[in-house]
Each structure stands twice: as C-alpha cells, then as structure tokens.
Motif scaffolding. Structure first.
Motif, mmCIF file in Angstrom:
data_model
loop_
_atom_site.group_PDB
_atom_site.id
_atom_site.type_symbol
_atom_site.label_atom_id
_atom_site.label_comp_id
_atom_site.label_asym_id
_atom_site.label_seq_id
_atom_site.Cartn_x
_atom_site.Cartn_y
_atom_site.Cartn_z
ATOM 1 N N ASN A 1 0.949 -1.111 0.071
ATOM 2 C CA ASN A 1 -0.096 0.150 -0.103
ATOM 3 C C ASN A 1 0.384 1.196 -0.201
ATOM 4 N N ALA A 2 1.978 0.780 0.361
ATOM 5 C CA ALA A 2 2.620 2.017 -0.259
ATOM 6 C C ALA A 2 2.827 3.263 -1.530
ATOM 7 N N ARG A 3 2.726 4.256 -1.282
ATOM 8 C CA ARG A 3 2.924 5.016 -3.180
ATOM 9 C C ARG A 3 3.982 5.364 -3.372
ATOM 10 N N GLU B 1 6.109 6.917 -7.607
ATOM 11 C CA GLU B 1 5.661 7.178 -8.568
ATOM 12 C C GLU B 1 6.459 6.681 -10.091
ATOM 13 N N GLU C 1 1.157 7.914 -10.603
ATOM 14 C CA GLU C 1 1.808 7.458 -9.044
ATOM 15 C C GLU C 1 0.707 6.455 -9.399
ATOM 16 N N GLY C 2 1.526 4.797 -8.355
ATOM 17 C CA GLY C 2 1.375 4.247 -7.749
ATOM 18 C C GLY C 2 0.330 3.292 -6.495
ATOM 19 N N CYS C 3 0.368 2.151 -6.657
ATOM 20 C CA CYS C 3 0.022 1.961 -4.805
ATOM 21 C C CYS C 3 0.721 0.252 -5.013
ATOM 22 N N ILE C 4 1.404 -0.160 -4.283
ATOM 23 C CA ILE C 4 2.143 -1.454 -3.726
ATOM 24 C C ILE C 4 1.431 -2.141 -3.791
ATOM 25 N N GLN C 5 0.783 -3.129 -4.961
ATOM 26 C CA GLN C 5 -0.469 -4.162 -4.525
ATOM 27 C C GLN C 5 0.113 -5.676 -3.482
ATOM 28 N N VAL D 1 2.398 -3.225 -9.189
ATOM 29 C CA VAL D 1 2.402 -1.693 -8.731
ATOM 30 C C VAL D 1 0.800 -1.956 -9.391
ATOM 31 N N LEU E 1 -2.421 4.898 -10.579
ATOM 32 C CA LEU E 1 -3.788 5.169 -9.390
ATOM 33 C C LEU E 1 -4.090 6.471 -9.942
#
Length: 234
Positions: free
Chosen positions: A25-27, A29, A39-43, A52, A55
């Motif tokens: 869930n860490a954001r 780039e 921008e993305g989020c670690i899934q 990732v 978003l």
C-alpha cells in the motif's frame, strides 16, 4: 492507464524493498525516462518483484528551456572523478553527455560506459528528473566537428578567452547548445583550431586552471542559470 499493473523487478525491486523499505500500500511514482510519470500503489510483493497498480492516468511532460549537450574528454579521469562529473551533469539537467576522444584522451574503457549508465540512473532517481540524460558512445574529434557546424550555440572552454558571461550576454536563445571541455592537458592547438573553424566559440572560465570536471560543471551551471533567465523573459 489508470488501473494498469506494473511489475517492478531486478535492481529497482531491490532498491524499492531493501533500501527504501517500501511495503504493501505504499505510494510510489513510476517514470519512464522520457517525461512520462504516474502515481501508483504497491499491491503485492513476492520474492522477485513488487506489483504496482496505477492510481491515475499517466502524465507526459516536455523538457523546458535549452537542451544542453556535453562533450568532454574525460576518459582518463580516475578516482571517482568521472562518476562525480556524470552525476552532477545529470542533476543540473544536461540533455546528454558524450566522451570525446582526443589526442590527449584517446580512449575510454567499456566498463566506464556501463558504470556511467548506472550512475545516471541513480542520479535521476535522486534528483527526481523525468527525462533521462543520454550517455552516448565515445566520439572521435573528427566525427564531432559536424555537430559543431550544425549547432547555433557551441561553447569551448579555452584559457585566455573572453569571459563566458560576456559571451552569453550577447548570445541569442536557441533550442539546444553544445558545451565542449578538453582533457587533462587540454586540447592541442590544432584541435582547438578545428573546432573554432567549425563554429565553436572559445570562452574563458576565470584566471585559475580548472580540472576537467570542474570546468564542465562551471560551464553547465552558468548556462542553465542563463537559460532559466531567458525563459522568464519570454
């Protein structure tokens, strides 16, 4: 696109999870080195990669100002000095750097080329620039001369020449320009004549004798500030 999945592997996966210690869930780039950023989020994270999810829709930004290309004969630099030169050129926004092969700097090792690419990648992440600085194959002086002839702005660091700021104050804006710095021991008189005849303008960098990397960074810092000032005027 928004919702797209990117799998981050290899060195970037190691840097993301082991150095930055980013978890679920860490954001983050993600950028592609040509102006694209999202921008993305670690899934999810497994043993070999982080997954990732984007978003948002990716953005593409164009480079601003004059694109400066560095041509410097730094093949003989030792003790990390070449790494420092490349790192600072990246941070200051140079568009490309090309090792010049001259009479007093006739070669550059293959491992230097590979190492330089790694230094550039580390530097662009550190300074958050979106456009990667290109590291070109080493070029012999004779093959370089046509680039000088075709460029509207070509500045050659040369002792006892007109101060650089005085030259810039009377120069016109252009889309790109060349900065040329010789090796330890400088270019030969014949090499200087060839470049000047091709259209390069000799410029002075002060009364002291400068190292290759110092002269390169002094020139680049000066022209980047000048470019920014011109951009504000337009």
């Amino acid at each position: 696109m928004q919702g797209e999945i990117v799998r981050v592997e290899g060195d970037e996966f190691w840097h993301m999870t082991k150095v930055l210690r980013l978890g679920l869930n860490a954001r983050v780039e993600l950028f592609n080195g040509t102006g694209g950023i999202v921008e993305g989020c670690i899934q999810s994270i497994d043993r070999n990669a982080s997954v990732v999810v984007a978003l948002e829709e990716p953005k593409v930004l164009c480079p601003n100002g004059i694109q400066w290309h560095i041509f410097t004969a730094f093949g003989s630099l030792k003790g990390g000095r070449a790494d420092w030169l490349i790192e600072k050129c990246t941070e200051l926004g140079a568009n490309s750097i090309t090792p010049l092969l001259s009479e007093r700097s006739p070669s550059i090792t293959d491992n230097r080329v590979d190492r330089s690419e790694r230094v550039i990648l580390a530097s662009i992440k550190q300074c958050k620039r979106l456009h990667k600085m290109a590291f070109n194959h080493p070029m012999k002086l004779q093959k370089f001369l046509p680039f000088v002839s075709q460029s509207k702005l070509s500045f050659l660091a040369a002792a006892d020449s007109t101060p650089f700021l005085s030259i810039l104050s009377s120069s016109r804006a252009a889309n790109s320009g060349l900065l040329i710095v010789g090796p330890e021991g400088d270019f030969t008189e014949e090499e200087v004549k060839l470049m000047v005849d091709a259209g390069a303008t000799p410029v002075g960098l002060g009364p002291c004798r400068l190292r290759v990397e110092t002269a390169t960074i002094a020139m680049l810092s000066t022209v980047m500030l000048w470019s920014d000032a011109l951009k504000l005027e337009t």
